[in-house]
Structures are given as structure tokens and as C-alpha cells.
Scaffold this active site. Structure first.
Site, PDB file in Angstrom:
ATOM      1  N   LYS A 164       0.827  -1.209   0.000  1.00  0.00           N
ATOM      2  CA  LYS A 164       0.000   0.000   0.000  1.00  0.00           C
ATOM      3  C   LYS A 164       0.869   1.271   0.000  1.00  0.00           C
ATOM      4  CE  LYS A 164      -3.537  -2.555  -0.361  1.00  0.00           C
ATOM      5  NZ  LYS A 164      -4.513  -3.103   0.563  1.00  0.00           N
TER       6      LYS A 164
HETATM    7  C1  PLP Z   1      -5.495  -4.255   0.891  1.00  0.00           C
HETATM    8  C2  PLP Z   1      -6.962  -4.012   0.973  1.00  0.00           C
HETATM    9  C3  PLP Z   1      -7.700  -4.285   2.134  1.00  0.00           C
HETATM   10  C4  PLP Z   1      -7.117  -5.027   3.293  1.00  0.00           C
HETATM   11  O1  PLP Z   1      -6.037  -4.399   3.874  1.00  0.00           O
HETATM   12  P1  PLP Z   1      -5.156  -5.210   4.964  1.00  0.00           P
HETATM   13  O2  PLP Z   1      -4.395  -4.132   5.674  1.00  0.00           O
HETATM   14  O3  PLP Z   1      -4.285  -6.147   4.193  1.00  0.00           O
HETATM   15  O4  PLP Z   1      -6.103  -5.925   5.851  1.00  0.00           O
HETATM   16  C5  PLP Z   1      -9.020  -3.919   2.178  1.00  0.00           C
HETATM   17  N1  PLP Z   1      -9.624  -3.339   1.133  1.00  0.00           N
HETATM   18  C6  PLP Z   1      -8.970  -3.064  -0.015  1.00  0.00           C
HETATM   19  C7  PLP Z   1      -9.699  -2.394  -1.124  1.00  0.00           C
HETATM   20  C8  PLP Z   1      -7.626  -3.415  -0.143  1.00  0.00           C
HETATM   21  O5  PLP Z   1      -6.987  -3.195  -1.302  1.00  0.00           O
END
Ligand code: PLP
Length: 362
Positions: A164
Site C-alpha cells: 500500500k
Molecule cells: C489491501 C486491501 C484491504 C485489506 O487491507 P489489509 O491491511 O491487508 O487488511 C481492504 N480493502 C482493499 C480495497 C484493499 O486493497
């Protein structure tokens, strides 16, 4: 590591304060609660919203499965809706068509980092729905009026997963203006205990005493992760600028190829550019799958975001979803490709992607 705080402690608290200020400004009205993933944060935010069995929660089909699975954790039912063809985001009209007597909440997802139209939040408020924003892609981002996370939703949840826009390896943040929501999320992220370990350490009350007020979860963020997050936070604007630069270069260099290029949002929008998603047009010489294969064989890794929920076996079968019910996502899924776009890419790497795309599409 030398400080000895290996679990949640002073660095997690500092990360929360700094993140809240980054999103909400210095007025102190926005509170941030650190958790060990965005999935955990979405779960806790919906729990704080009071979502439970019998409730429906509207989610876009164009998302990662986490957005919908948290609804199931609480015994509620996700209502999966189609998205806008241009932005791949949930729309106010899509939400409106899905509202029933049982609709309790909606989870807008700011896909790729482009904020969802504010009309979704307005409609949700008019209809008495709670809004929990899935901001896993959208840090930092701004819809022209409000920074994502600083608005009037019940809560906004950010992800610090490895891929991210800022990362703690694994981690997330729940941001809210509602002190009761913040308090409930704080309690439920650590076993339903009313004071966390650091408070017990610091407080003048007997350090052995705590109250369990609910069967909570184990969703706290560690101090080593928070320490990484604090450094990432200081670089967040610079990294976003770099991703924007890369996106701008792609958009300029890929024009003229048989591709539809991603929307940038209206004037005043700040796009987080977590992803740069192109779509192959009918006149492209290869289909999406062949395109990704040929890019990979030339050393450029691409991906697909997302396989829509309604095409995943579990959601398709348990919610009895047919592709014709979600025609936009069904069609767009066939032609989307995410190109490499991350802040540490060099100009030479960006040009190499451009040349490789052009070669494959020639
Ligand atoms: C990555 C992601 C999540 C989950 O995030 P985590 O921190 O891995 O739990 C939720 N929603 C979207 C749209 C994502 O891309």
C-alpha cells in the site's frame, strides 16, 4: 527494538496522534486508532457501528474480499453492487438502488486512490445509513472538499499492508470524529479490555487492574510496526507526488495506444495513485491475459485489480450472484491491467514500462 516496547506502546500512540493530525489537521477533532490490518479496522468499525445479524451492508463488487468478509464476521449480509464504468467506484445511484429496510451501512472503496463521489456519503446520511470508508488505496487523498478520512463518515479505515501507499509490513488505522466510536474500537482491538497495556504501565491506578467489558479481538499494532509507520508518514506526501508524476508520464506516453487510461478526478481532487489501471480496448492486438503474459516475458510484472467479488466462488455462490446482474464490472474485469507504479521507480524504469507496453500493443 532497544526501547523494549515490542508490543503496543508509546510509538503506536505517537503514530496515532501524527496520523490524526495528517488527515484531520491540528484541530484535534479527528482521532486515529492503530490496528494490525485494515481488515481488522473494517471489522472493528462495523462492530462499533452496531452492525449485526439481519443487517445488510452495501459494498461495491470492485474490491478486495476483505471489504465484504468483515460484514460476514458480524453475521450481516453484504449486498454487492456494480460500479461506475469510468472510475470503477460505487455510485450514489448504485447505492440508492440497493437500499432496503434492512440496510444498515455502506462501505465505499476509493479504488486505486481516486475518492468516491461525495454524493454517496450525502445519500447515505439522508437515508440514515452508517458509512465506513475503505480507504486502503487512498492515502493521502482529497475529494476537492475533504481529505479522505476527515469527512463525516462514521469511520475511515486505512491499510499499511506491504504493497500500500505507506506501509508497516502489516497494519491499519481507523480514523473517526466520533469519540464513542474511537473508544469502542480501542477497547475491542485489545480483548475488550477497557485500558490498554501502555495505559496500565503509565497510569497511577494499580497496574494489575483491568476490566474486560466485551469479548474483544487481538488487533493491536506493535510499536516496531508503528515506528516504521511514523517514518513512512513523513514521506507520504513526497511518495504520493512521485506516484502522481509516474501516472502523468504514463498518461502522456500511452495516449495513442489501444488503451483506455485511468480517470484523474475533477479539479481539486488529490488522487493517491496507489494503482495505475489501464484497460485494453477492442482494437488491441492481444487480450488482457496475453498482454500480461507478454509483459512478463519481457520482464515487466503487471497485475489485475480486482477480480470482482461476484466472480469469486464463495461470494458468487453464497449470495447467488450472476454476472449479468453486475454488467459493468463483469465487462471491465476482462480488460483491466495494473501497470507497475510505485514511488521508488526510476525514470528509466518508467520509460521501460512505456516501451514494453508499446511493443506488446504494436
Ligand atoms: C489491501 C486491501 C484491504 C485489506 O487491507 P489489509 O491491511 O491487508 O487488511 C481492504 N480493502 C482493499 C480495497 C484493499 O486493497
Amino acid at each position: 527494538m532497544r526501547s523494549g516496547w515490542l508490543t503496543t506502546g508509546p510509538r503506536a500512540a505517537a503514530f496515532e496522534r501524527e496520523f490524526a493530525e495528517f488527515v484531520g489537521g491540528a484541530d484535534g477533532e479527528v482521532e486515529a486508532v492503530a490496528v494490525n490490518s485494515a481488515t481488522a479496522g473494517l471489522h472493528l468499525a462495523l462492530e462499533a457501528a452496531g452492525v449485526g445479524p439481519g443487517d445488510e451492508v452495501v459494498v461495491p463488487t470492485w474490491t478486495f474480499t476483505a471489504t465484504a468478509e468483515v460484514v460476514r464476521y458480524l453475521g450481516a449480509t453484504p449486498v454487492v453492487v456494480d460500479v461506475d464504468r469510468a472510475t470503477l467506484n460505487l455510485t450514489a445511484s448504485g447505492l440508492e438502488a440497493a437500499i432496503t429496510d434492512r440496510t444498515a451501512a455502506v462501505i465505499p472503496v476509493h479504488f486505486a486512490g481516486l475518492p468516491v463521489e461525495p454524493a454517496v456519503r450525502r445519500l447515505a446520511h439522508e437515508r440514515g445509513l452508517r458509512v465506513v470508508e475503505d480507504a486502503a488505496h487512498s492515502f493521502p487523498a482529497h475529494d476537492g472538499r475533504t481529505a479522505v478520512g476527515a469527512g463525516d463518515s462514521l469511520a475511515t479505515v486505512f491499510s499499511f499492508y506491504a504493497t500500500k501507499t505507506i506501509t508497516t509490513g502489516e497494519g491499519g488505522m481507523v480514523v473517526t470524529r466520533d469519540p464513542d466510536v474511537a473508544k469502542r474500537v480501542r477497547t475491542m482491538r485489545l480483548h475488550g479490555i477497557s485500558r490498554d497495556v501502555f495505559d496500565r504501565y503509565r497510569s497511577t491506578a494499580p497496574s494489575w487492574h483491568y476490566d474486560v467489558v466485551a469479548p474483544g479481538y487481538k488487533y493491536n499494532l506493535t510499536d516496531p510496526a508503528a515506528a516504521m509507520g511514523r517514518v513512512q508518514l513523513r514521506r507520504a506526501d513526497a511518495m504520493r507526488k512521485r506516484r502522481e508524476q509516474i501516472a502523468t508520464r504514463y498518461t502522456e506516453a500511452l495516449a495513442g495506444l489501444p488503451l483506455d487510461l485511468p480517470p484523474v478526478g475533477e479539479d481539486g481532487t488529490q488522487h493517491a495513485w496507489h494503482l495505475y489501471v489501464v484497460r485494453l480496448r477492442d482494437d488491441a492486438p492481444v487480450d488482457r491475459t496475453a498482454f500480461i503474459e507478454q509483459m512478463a516475458s519481457r520482464g515487466v510484472g503487471c497485475s489485475v485489480h480486482f477480480i470482482p467479488l461476484h466472480l469469486q466462488p464463495y461470494w458468487r455462490d453464497s449470495l447467488e450472484l450472476r454476472p449479468e446482474q453486475l454488467p459493468v464490472a463483469t465487462a471491465e474485469f476482462e480488460r483491466v491491467v495494473s501497470l507497475p507504479a510505485f514511488s521508488s521507480m526510476t525514470d528509466a524504469q518508467v520509460e521501460r514500462v512505456v516501451e514494453t507496453v508499446a511493443t506488446v500493443l504494436r
